[in-house]
Design an enzyme around this catalytic site. Sequence first.
Site, short mmCIF file in Angstrom:
data_model
loop_
_atom_site.label_atom_id
_atom_site.label_comp_id
_atom_site.label_asym_id
_atom_site.label_seq_id
_atom_site.Cartn_x
_atom_site.Cartn_y
_atom_site.Cartn_z
CE1 TYR A 77 5.63 -2.38 12.29
CE2 TYR A 77 4.60 -0.88 13.85
CZ TYR A 77 5.06 -1.15 12.58
OH TYR A 77 4.96 -0.20 11.60
CB ALA A 84 10.20 -4.98 2.67
CG ASP A 122 5.90 -6.78 -2.09
OD1 ASP A 122 5.57 -5.64 -1.71
OD2 ASP A 122 5.44 -7.82 -1.58
N GLY A 151 1.90 -7.80 -0.13
CA GLY A 151 1.78 -6.95 -1.32
C GLY A 151 0.88 -7.57 -2.38
CE1 TYR A 181 -3.14 2.99 1.24
CE2 TYR A 181 -2.21 2.72 3.44
CZ TYR A 181 -3.01 3.42 2.56
OH TYR A 181 -3.70 4.52 2.99
NE ARG A 231 -6.32 -1.55 19.75
CZ ARG A 231 -6.04 -1.21 18.50
NH1 ARG A 231 -6.61 -1.86 17.50
NH2 ARG A 231 -5.24 -0.21 18.24
CG ASN A 257 -2.76 6.21 13.41
OD1 ASN A 257 -1.82 6.65 14.07
ND2 ASN A 257 -3.56 5.29 13.87
N GLY A 280 -3.13 -1.29 25.69
CA GLY A 280 -1.94 -0.70 25.06
C GLY A 280 -2.20 0.56 24.26
CG ASP A 281 -5.46 1.37 21.63
OD1 ASP A 281 -4.49 1.12 20.88
OD2 ASP A 281 -6.62 0.99 21.37
C1 UD1 Z 1 -1.21 0.94 15.60
C2 UD1 Z 1 0.13 0.96 16.19
C3 UD1 Z 1 1.05 1.76 15.33
C4 UD1 Z 1 1.08 1.24 13.93
C5 UD1 Z 1 -0.33 1.30 13.42
C6 UD1 Z 1 -0.37 0.76 12.04
C7 UD1 Z 1 0.05 0.87 18.64
C8 UD1 Z 1 0.06 1.67 19.90
N1 UD1 Z 1 0.07 1.56 17.50
O1 UD1 Z 1 -1.71 2.26 15.68
O2 UD1 Z 1 2.34 1.69 15.83
O3 UD1 Z 1 1.93 2.01 13.15
O4 UD1 Z 1 -1.16 0.51 14.27
O5 UD1 Z 1 -0.18 -0.60 12.00
O6 UD1 Z 1 0.01 -0.32 18.67
N2 UD1 Z 1 -10.06 1.43 16.99
C9 UD1 Z 1 -11.40 1.34 17.34
N3 UD1 Z 1 -12.17 0.39 16.70
C10 UD1 Z 1 -11.65 -0.46 15.77
C11 UD1 Z 1 -10.28 -0.36 15.43
C12 UD1 Z 1 -9.51 0.61 16.08
O7 UD1 Z 1 -11.91 2.06 18.19
O8 UD1 Z 1 -12.40 -1.29 15.24
C13 UD1 Z 1 -9.26 2.49 17.62
C14 UD1 Z 1 -8.03 2.03 18.34
O9 UD1 Z 1 -8.34 1.67 19.65
C15 UD1 Z 1 -7.16 3.28 18.24
C16 UD1 Z 1 -7.56 3.91 16.91
O10 UD1 Z 1 -8.81 3.32 16.58
O11 UD1 Z 1 -7.48 4.15 19.28
C17 UD1 Z 1 -6.59 3.64 15.79
O12 UD1 Z 1 -6.32 2.25 15.78
P1 UD1 Z 1 -5.38 1.57 14.70
O13 UD1 Z 1 -5.82 1.92 13.35
O14 UD1 Z 1 -5.29 0.12 15.08
O15 UD1 Z 1 -3.98 2.27 14.89
P2 UD1 Z 1 -3.12 2.55 16.20
O16 UD1 Z 1 -3.46 1.61 17.28
O17 UD1 Z 1 -3.19 4.00 16.50
#
Ligand code: UD1
Length: 322
Positions: A152, A84, A34, A39, A14, A288, A181, A290-291
Amino acid sequence: MSNETWLITGGAGYIGTHIADEFIRAGKSVILYDSLYQGLEPRITYLRAHHKTEIPFIKADIRDYNEIEGAIRKYKVDGIVHTAALKAVGESMEKSDEYFQVNLEATNELIEIAKRNSVKKFIFSSTAAVYGSPDTMDPCTEDGPKAPISPYGDSKFQAEAKVTAFINTPGNFGTSLRFFNVVGTAAPQLLDNSVENLVPIVLGKLNKGQAPEIFGTDYPTADGTCVRDYVDVRDIARAHLAAADATSALPPAMNIGTGRGASVREIIDLVLQATNKSDTEVIQSPRRAGDPAFLCADVSLAKSAMGFTSKYSLEESIRSLF
Ligand code: UD1
């Protein structure tokens, strides 16, 4: 600089294909590498048709060092964009050895190959995960605390150090770009196919007639849901071009984000609006693990070092998906 040849690892991904798209538009030649583990070859087919140009593609694993060295020699590569990687945070907890092998060891080997073959430029895909789970509501600065909480994030953070050692060698050039993000797409053919991130998850659920889910509504943020810095993939690609074309030495690592935070609730609302499904029920689930409540980029370094600022609004990024 425009007639340079760049090897893009993760070149059917992507992010890799969006970088290729931007580099080709700027007149550079790209070689895509790749394994097709994540990919998708149709993305390359799209790029070839879109730019009406032949794009060499090597299907091989990033740990196949003979293959990669052969490609660098054959195409007389000037620079490497190394995207990669394995990138699923949750999976990295269970498969940490593999994550360190692919994200750290292979990066180290790739750098050794670059050195042996006089490749002087190296741009590495890093991540906001190097900052871990900060307990502040301040934007992350590059020299602030780094405390990855997943294999990671840790594998990417340790790989950054290898890249820094390479670019600190006189005559070499490059940087690590820490993506926040990533959202959006330049074309339907280049869409994010991952199932791990908020926007693809919400879209997947809506397509199946299921309700989107918010993980945690009791965070100390304006609407109680987590805040992130959502940056358009086309801006990620522009940042790579700015780094590739920079004429003075770059900082070892730079945040690539927008500097603006958006909450989970705001993102879900934007997706519902864009799909005309604003009356859809949204499930409120527990947090969730760790967030962090808040993870946004301080973007001043990329601006001062290479004149980069993001260009796409969140609304444009979400609209690009439809
Ligand atoms: C995570 C990783 C980040 C990585 C990124 C892309 C952590 C702390 N961060 O980011 O390092 O670069 O993924 O792989 O692990 N959410 C919901 N509902 C859902 C899905 C997600 O509420 O169905 C929320 C999550 O709790 C979070 C936000 O949306 O607060 C973004 O989630 P996500 O897209 O998974 O990215 P990160 O956790 O920020």
